[in-house]
Design a protein around this motif. Structure first.
Motif, PDB file in Angstrom:
ATOM      1  N   VAL A   1       0.919  -0.769  -0.022  1.00 41.70           N
ATOM      2  CA  VAL A   1       0.378  -0.039   0.106  1.00 41.70           C
ATOM      3  C   VAL A   1       0.369   1.162  -0.057  1.00 41.70           C
ATOM      4  O   VAL A   1       0.486   2.806  -0.851  1.00 41.70           O
ATOM      5  N   ASN A   2       2.133   1.144   0.809  1.00 42.63           N
ATOM      6  CA  ASN A   2       2.723   2.069   0.542  1.00 42.63           C
ATOM      7  C   ASN A   2       3.946   2.386   1.040  1.00 42.63           C
ATOM      8  O   ASN A   2       4.324   0.691   1.123  1.00 42.63           O
ATOM      9  N   GLY A   3       5.007   2.726   0.568  1.00 39.79           N
ATOM     10  CA  GLY A   3       6.924   2.935   0.852  1.00 39.79           C
ATOM     11  C   GLY A   3       6.487   2.622   2.862  1.00 39.79           C
ATOM     12  O   GLY A   3       7.896   2.359   3.181  1.00 39.79           O
ATOM     13  N   THR A   4       5.994   3.279   3.973  1.00 42.02           N
ATOM     14  CA  THR A   4       5.900   3.499   4.997  1.00 42.02           C
ATOM     15  C   THR A   4       5.580   1.208   5.459  1.00 42.02           C
ATOM     16  O   THR A   4       6.796   0.972   5.814  1.00 42.02           O
ATOM     17  N   ASN A   5       4.885   1.042   4.836  1.00 41.97           N
ATOM     18  CA  ASN A   5       4.686  -0.381   4.605  1.00 41.97           C
ATOM     19  C   ASN A   5       5.236  -1.373   4.163  1.00 41.97           C
ATOM     20  O   ASN A   5       5.634  -2.308   4.652  1.00 41.97           O
ATOM     21  N   ILE A  36      10.058  11.290   8.260  1.00 33.80           N
ATOM     22  CA  ILE A  36       9.638  10.509   9.666  1.00 33.80           C
ATOM     23  C   ILE A  36       9.511   9.134   8.754  1.00 33.80           C
ATOM     24  O   ILE A  36       9.858   7.971  10.135  1.00 33.80           O
ATOM     25  N   ALA A  37       8.992   8.495   7.659  1.00 35.32           N
ATOM     26  CA  ALA A  37       8.590   7.074   7.753  1.00 35.32           C
ATOM     27  C   ALA A  37       9.657   6.012   7.730  1.00 35.32           C
ATOM     28  O   ALA A  37       9.774   5.047   8.834  1.00 35.32           O
ATOM     29  N   SER A  38      10.825   6.522   7.756  1.00 35.66           N
ATOM     30  CA  SER A  38      12.048   5.802   8.052  1.00 35.66           C
ATOM     31  C   SER A  38      12.369   4.886   9.410  1.00 35.66           C
ATOM     32  O   SER A  38      12.560   4.428   9.430  1.00 35.66           O
ATOM     33  N   GLU A  63      17.421  -1.174   2.360  1.00 41.16           N
ATOM     34  CA  GLU A  63      17.167   0.042   2.049  1.00 41.16           C
ATOM     35  C   GLU A  63      16.245   0.358   1.747  1.00 41.16           C
ATOM     36  O   GLU A  63      15.379   0.566   1.785  1.00 41.16           O
ATOM     37  N   ASP A  64      15.992   2.423   2.524  1.00 43.92           N
ATOM     38  CA  ASP A  64      14.804   3.008   2.322  1.00 43.92           C
ATOM     39  C   ASP A  64      15.152   3.269   0.787  1.00 43.92           C
ATOM     40  O   ASP A  64      15.842   4.376   0.770  1.00 43.92           O
ATOM     41  N   ALA A  65      14.303   3.010   0.146  1.00 41.22           N
ATOM     42  CA  ALA A  65      15.121   2.950  -1.955  1.00 41.22           C
ATOM     43  C   ALA A  65      13.397   4.417  -2.095  1.00 41.22           C
ATOM     44  O   ALA A  65      13.506   4.650  -3.157  1.00 41.22           O
ATOM     45  N   CYS A  66      13.302   4.784  -0.797  1.00 44.74           N
ATOM     46  CA  CYS A  66      11.509   5.303  -1.367  1.00 44.74           C
ATOM     47  C   CYS A  66      11.454   6.788  -1.997  1.00 44.74           C
ATOM     48  O   CYS A  66      10.878   6.995  -2.440  1.00 44.74           O
ATOM     49  N   GLN A  67      13.071   7.239  -1.833  1.00 46.08           N
ATOM     50  CA  GLN A  67      13.222   8.344  -2.642  1.00 46.08           C
ATOM     51  C   GLN A  67      14.000   7.750  -3.868  1.00 46.08           C
ATOM     52  O   GLN A  67      15.111   8.812  -4.513  1.00 46.08           O
ATOM     53  N   GLY A  68      14.738   6.955  -4.467  1.00 53.79           N
ATOM     54  CA  GLY A  68      15.699   6.155  -5.177  1.00 53.79           C
ATOM     55  C   GLY A  68      15.500   5.713  -6.456  1.00 53.79           C
ATOM     56  O   GLY A  68      16.183   5.005  -6.866  1.00 53.79           O
ATOM     57  N   PHE A 119      10.360   0.986  -2.254  1.00 48.70           N
ATOM     58  CA  PHE A 119       9.957   2.070  -2.999  1.00 48.70           C
ATOM     59  C   PHE A 119       8.547   2.703  -2.335  1.00 48.70           C
ATOM     60  O   PHE A 119       7.927   2.162  -1.640  1.00 48.70           O
ATOM     61  N   SER A 120       8.346   4.103  -2.605  1.00 49.36           N
ATOM     62  CA  SER A 120       6.850   4.619  -2.418  1.00 49.36           C
ATOM     63  C   SER A 120       6.935   5.002  -4.316  1.00 49.36           C
ATOM     64  O   SER A 120       7.485   5.445  -4.900  1.00 49.36           O
ATOM     65  N   PHE A 121       5.353   5.498  -3.710  1.00 50.28           N
ATOM     66  CA  PHE A 121       5.076   5.534  -4.979  1.00 50.28           C
ATOM     67  C   PHE A 121       4.393   6.502  -4.807  1.00 50.28           C
ATOM     68  O   PHE A 121       3.375   6.505  -5.934  1.00 50.28           O
ATOM     69  N   SER A 162       3.708  12.729  -5.026  1.00 50.86           N
ATOM     70  CA  SER A 162       4.388  13.964  -4.939  1.00 50.86           C
ATOM     71  C   SER A 162       5.870  12.709  -5.531  1.00 50.86           C
ATOM     72  O   SER A 162       7.090  13.742  -5.757  1.00 50.86           O
ATOM     73  N   LYS A 163       6.128  11.754  -5.277  1.00 56.58           N
ATOM     74  CA  LYS A 163       7.522  11.379  -5.565  1.00 56.58           C
ATOM     75  C   LYS A 163       7.611  10.510  -6.923  1.00 56.58           C
ATOM     76  O   LYS A 163       7.292  10.714  -7.838  1.00 56.58           O
ATOM     77  N   ASN A 164       9.368  10.424  -7.521  1.00 54.13           N
ATOM     78  CA  ASN A 164       8.939  10.725  -9.012  1.00 54.13           C
ATOM     79  C   ASN A 164       8.318   9.243  -9.964  1.00 54.13           C
ATOM     80  O   ASN A 164       8.038   9.673 -11.442  1.00 54.13           O
TER      81      ASN A 164
HETATM   82  C1  LIG Z   1       8.643   9.265   0.860  1.00 55.44           C
HETATM   83  C2  LIG Z   1       8.834   8.509   2.077  1.00 55.44           C
HETATM   84  C3  LIG Z   1       9.038   6.859   2.732  1.00 55.44           C
HETATM   85  C4  LIG Z   1       7.961   6.524   2.526  1.00 55.44           C
HETATM   86  O1  LIG Z   1       6.815   6.176   1.738  1.00 55.44           O
HETATM   87  P1  LIG Z   1       5.147   6.787   2.515  1.00 55.44           P
HETATM   88  O2  LIG Z   1       4.703   6.124   0.274  1.00 55.44           O
HETATM   89  O3  LIG Z   1       4.878   7.818   2.030  1.00 55.44           O
HETATM   90  O4  LIG Z   1       4.164   5.293   2.594  1.00 55.44           O
HETATM   91  C5  LIG Z   1       9.739   7.020   3.706  1.00 55.44           C
HETATM   92  N1  LIG Z   1      10.621   7.063   3.344  1.00 55.44           N
HETATM   93  C6  LIG Z   1      11.577   8.158   2.561  1.00 55.44           C
HETATM   94  C7  LIG Z   1      12.955   8.303   2.190  1.00 55.44           C
HETATM   95  C8  LIG Z   1      10.353   8.617   1.857  1.00 55.44           C
HETATM   96  O5  LIG Z   1      10.936   9.220   0.899  1.00 55.44           O
END
Ligand SMILES: *Cc1c(COP(=O)(O)O)cnc(C)c1O
Length: 428
Positions: A75-79, A104-106, A173-178, A197-199, A202-204
């Motif tokens: 559902v999201n990057g946090t999860n 904060i999500a990291s 790896e938190d690649a949520c911006q990568g 990853f996060s989609f 606002s993400k790319n």
């Molecule tokens: C956006 C983001 C997340 C969380 O992703 P969500 O899809 O918003 O839950 C985690 N870590 C980083 C670095 C992010 O930028």
């Protein structure tokens, strides 16, 4: 068009002068009805909205794009982070080393598992977790490292993986911006056990909400799949008898229409990334000469940075003592949206809240949950300086503009630089 000469002795827009720019910036997300809508409409009309073939198609394409054996959307990057940490067996009593300059999500993901986040200070030039500081924070309870490829600039994964190997630590790896960022032509998210990853919109690579875990480890990915689907057996977890749920799971599945949006966005991700790269390096080079600014630095083995944000560091002394706050206001007044970025996360109330929870109180000794003690042990002065004094961000969508848009940014910054003295008396 062409190069615009810097006019000196012009009044900053913040104190009544004419702004460098009044034109708008590229909007986000991008959507072309002619090419993007048919897949989404097909899903809507099919009535198959819950996880099925379109989600699978997106997962296969993302795994392929990243160069990973498997991909699971959630559902999201946090999860994605929570699922990966939990299935890597991170939980109560474990310490997880995490980038301090992050979203904060990291950290929230670590707290959700019951583990103890340990903040690691940053390398100010790259904005990334500093491997030298990682070593200093390792204890007998350290179980994992959660490096974040923050801003879309790769972290120093070679050093991080070497430290992890020496100390038998899991790397998530938190690649949520990568998305598509690379080190030696290998995509970030593929160095550790898993990449997340996060989609989010606002993400790319936006689909409203969405996330993914990638990994080459089949057993781990089977567990992640099962976890994301109520714990129902999947892959290697399927036994001979109908045994129902086999692990303690949750329900965090992506929908078909989100995946359909993701497929359309995936088609433009590479060309947009290329444009951001081109504009970012052009702008970096234009800003290089300005005293009072430090542009971002990439580790030497980085073959692609993807610029979820374009960062630079502002040094007040190079602007006649102007505060970053007034600098940002002045830049906005010139028609350039910008922000100061993250705030420090290591001393905020959400940690205290976790520490007062029933679960934490049962898993840790009282002295480990002493908040003041925790804050004292988790100081990150470099990150504090980035957050409180230095960092300036421009958003990824601005980098989808033209070269003359980049000139506007540089010219506005130079204008403020040359007229900093006039802004010193600004009381806004
Ligand atoms: C956006 C983001 C997340 C969380 O992703 P969500 O899809 O918003 O839950 C985690 N870590 C980083 C670095 C992010 O930028």
């Amino acid at each position: 068009m062409g190069f615009t000469f810097i006019q000196t002795e012009v009044k900053p827009a913040l104190i009544g002068g004419k702004p460098v720019r009044t034109a708008s910036w590229p909007s986000w997300p991008r959507w072309n009805p002619d090419t993007d809508e048919s897949r989404v409409l097909d899903v809507l009309r099919s009535g198959v909205w819950s996880r099925s073939g379109v989600v699978k198609e997106f997962e296969d394409k993302w795994a392929n794009t990243i160069g990973s054996k498997r991909c699971l959307t959630v559902v999201n990057g946090t999860n994605a982070l929570i699922a990966a940490l939990v299935q890597a067996d991170i939980g109560g009593g474990d310490e997880v080393l995490v980038s301090s300059y992050t979203f904060i999500a990291s950290v929230a993901a670590i707290l959700q598992t019951g583990a103890m986040p340990v903040f690691v200070d940053s390398d100010p030039e790259t904005f990334q977790i500093d491997p030298v500081e990682i070593r200093k924070k390792i204890t007998s309870r350290t179980k994992a490292i959660l490096p974040v490829h923050i801003l879309g600039l790769p972290a120093d994964m070679d050093s991080i993986m070497a430290i992890a190997k020496e100390n038998d630590l899991v790397v998530i790896e938190d690649a949520c911006q990568g998305w598509l960022a690379e080190i030696n032509h290998k995509k970030v998210g593929t160095f550790g056990l898993a990449g997340c990853f996060s989609f989010q919109n606002s993400k790319n690579l936006p689909m409203g909400e969405g996330g993914a875990i990638v990994s080459d480890d089949d057993d781990f990915m089977d567990r992640c799949f099962s976890y994301h689907n109520y714990g129902y057996a999947y892959g290697s977890l399927v036994g001979a008898v109908n045994q129902g749920a086999v692990i303690a799971g949750t329900k965090i599945r992506l929908t078909e229409y989100q995946a359909a949006i993701g497929l359309s966005q995936l088609q433009r991700l590479d060309s947009e990334t290329q444009l951001r790269e081109t504009n970012a390096s052009y702008l970096k080079q234009k800003l290089e000469g300005v005293s009072g600014l430090s542009t971002y630095v990439l580790y030497p083995n980085v073959t692609r940075a993807v610029f979820h944000l374009f960062p630079f560091r502002f040094h007040s002394e190079g602007f006649k003592g102007l505060s970053r706050d007034v600098f940002l206001k002045a830049l906005r007044a010139e028609g350039i949206p910008c922000s100061s970025g993250y705030i420090p996360l290591n001393d905020k109330l959400y940690i205290k809240d976790a520490f007062t929870s029933k679960n934490y109180r049962r898993m840790y000794q009282a002295n480990e949950l002493d908040f003041d003690n925790y804050v004292a042990n988790n100081q990150c002065p470099i990150t504090d300086k980035l957050c409180n004094e230095e960092a300036v961000w421009l958003s990824q969508s601005m980098l989808l503009g033209s070269q003359s848009d980049m000139d506007d940014i540089a010219n506005a910054i130079m204008k403020i630089h040359e007229n900093a003295e006039e802004l010193l008396n600004y009381k806004g």
